[in-house]
Scaffold this motif. Structure first.
Motif, PDB file in Angstrom:
ATOM      1  N   UNK A 181       0.822  -1.216   0.000  1.00  0.00           N
ATOM      2  CA  UNK A 181       0.000   0.000   0.000  1.00  0.00           C
ATOM      3  C   UNK A 181       0.851   1.258   0.000  1.00  0.00           C
ATOM      4  N   UNK A 182       2.080   1.168   0.538  1.00  0.00           N
ATOM      5  CA  UNK A 182       2.943   2.353   0.595  1.00  0.00           C
ATOM      6  C   UNK A 182       3.321   2.854  -0.796  1.00  0.00           C
ATOM      7  N   UNK A 183       3.191   2.014  -1.784  1.00  0.00           N
ATOM      8  CA  UNK A 183       3.524   2.431  -3.148  1.00  0.00           C
ATOM      9  C   UNK A 183       2.296   2.860  -3.950  1.00  0.00           C
ATOM     10  N   UNK A 184       1.172   2.958  -3.285  1.00  0.00           N
ATOM     11  CA  UNK A 184      -0.056   3.402  -3.968  1.00  0.00           C
ATOM     12  C   UNK A 184      -0.387   4.817  -3.503  1.00  0.00           C
ATOM     13  N   UNK A 185      -0.983   5.589  -4.372  1.00  0.00           N
ATOM     14  CA  UNK A 185      -1.328   6.963  -4.014  1.00  0.00           C
ATOM     15  C   UNK A 185      -2.814   7.107  -3.695  1.00  0.00           C
ATOM     16  N   UNK A 186      -3.664   6.471  -4.456  1.00  0.00           N
ATOM     17  CA  UNK A 186      -5.102   6.587  -4.217  1.00  0.00           C
ATOM     18  C   UNK A 186      -5.535   5.766  -3.013  1.00  0.00           C
ATOM     19  N   UNK A 187      -6.554   6.270  -2.291  1.00  0.00           N
ATOM     20  CA  UNK A 187      -7.027   5.572  -1.099  1.00  0.00           C
ATOM     21  C   UNK A 187      -7.587   4.185  -1.435  1.00  0.00           C
ATOM     22  N   UNK A 188      -8.315   4.073  -2.546  1.00  0.00           N
ATOM     23  CA  UNK A 188      -8.883   2.777  -2.927  1.00  0.00           C
ATOM     24  C   UNK A 188      -7.786   1.764  -3.227  1.00  0.00           C
ATOM     25  N   UNK A 244      -6.969  -1.648  -1.258  1.00  0.00           N
ATOM     26  CA  UNK A 244      -6.933  -2.888  -2.035  1.00  0.00           C
ATOM     27  C   UNK A 244      -5.668  -3.675  -1.718  1.00  0.00           C
ATOM     28  N   UNK A 245      -4.522  -3.001  -1.744  1.00  0.00           N
ATOM     29  CA  UNK A 245      -3.261  -3.708  -1.496  1.00  0.00           C
ATOM     30  C   UNK A 245      -3.172  -4.200  -0.057  1.00  0.00           C
ATOM     31  N   UNK A 246      -3.690  -3.415   0.887  1.00  0.00           N
ATOM     32  CA  UNK A 246      -3.666  -3.868   2.285  1.00  0.00           C
ATOM     33  C   UNK A 246      -4.481  -5.149   2.455  1.00  0.00           C
ATOM     34  N   UNK A 247      -5.654  -5.171   1.839  1.00  0.00           N
ATOM     35  CA  UNK A 247      -6.514  -6.368   1.979  1.00  0.00           C
ATOM     36  C   UNK A 247      -5.900  -7.570   1.277  1.00  0.00           C
ATOM     37  N   UNK A 248      -5.437  -7.367   0.040  1.00  0.00           N
ATOM     38  CA  UNK A 248      -4.868  -8.475  -0.726  1.00  0.00           C
ATOM     39  C   UNK A 248      -3.601  -9.019  -0.071  1.00  0.00           C
TER      40      UNK A 248
END
Ligand code: SF4
Length: 200
Positions: free
Chosen positions: A65-72, A76-80
């Motif tokens: 998730x640290x490499x994603x910018x959008x909240x969604x 998504x990455x945290x859950x997966x």
């Protein structure tokens, strides 16, 4: 640093342990170990410093998730990452007697280190080592958490003086504390010890 006592204690608690002189050697090792798998990352300055995301991404599916910018995308990455084959994290403190301590805010990192993966790797710089469990918890609360709060731009009292006040701030980042006394049952965990200061 002499990791002998810590290695012995961790092995006694069920973990595999590997020891490296440098972060680069550890990163190269993990890059060989993890291939063709789904990989979840917990929030970690250690993993960031080692450049593991970019290394592993060339031959794995990596969820961070640290490499994603959008909240969604972050959510998504945290859950997966919770169900990835492999999970990587650092620690906030590790006792020479073998207990592993992590504090979290959202809970994704502590959750990811407890259950759900084929393998878990804790990647640990020498600065995380404390002599006892009490000292490891103290380190997590009074060293790691204030530095992380400052890094994240939080408005908490620890950012002012570098010590935990057990605050009730809306910005409080310390909302869960996980202590691994032993390797979880049916788990496959490796502790990667590195003789460098890494992360907070
Ligand atoms: S509980 Fe509050 S004061 Fe203590 S380290 Fe966490 S954010 Fe800072």
């Amino acid at each position: 640093m002499d990791f002998t006592a810590l290695k012995t204690a961790l092995e006694g608690r069920g973990y595999r342990v590997s020891v490296f002189s440098t972060g680069k050697e550890a990163a190269d090792y993990l890059d060989c170990e993890i291939d063709g798998e789904t990989v979840g990352f917990g929030g970690s300055m250690t993993l960031r410093t080692l450049g593991l995301y970019d290394k592993l991404l060339t031959h794995n599916t990596v969820l961070w998730h640290s490499r994603r910018t959008g909240e969604l995308e972050r959510r998504h990455d945290m859950r997966k990452a919770m169900t990835a084959d492999v999970y990587l994290s650092s620690v906030n403190g590790i006792a020479e007697t073998g207990e592993i301590v992590n504090i979290d805010g959202i809970g994704n990192r502590v959750s990811g280190t407890l259950f759900g993966h084929k393998r878990v790797y804790f990647v640990v710089g020498r600065n995380k080592v404390a002599p006892t469990l009490a000292a490891a918890i103290d380190r997590a609360r009074n060293v790691a958490a204030p530095k992380n709060a400052a890094r994240l731009g939080k408005r908490t009292p620890c950012v002012v003086d570098g010590r935990c006040h057990d605050c009730s701030s809306p910005d409080r980042i310390c909302r869960e504390l996980a202590i691994l006394w032993q390797m979880p049952m049916e788990g496959n965990y490796e502790i990667v010890l590195i003789d460098e200061d890494l992360g907070f």
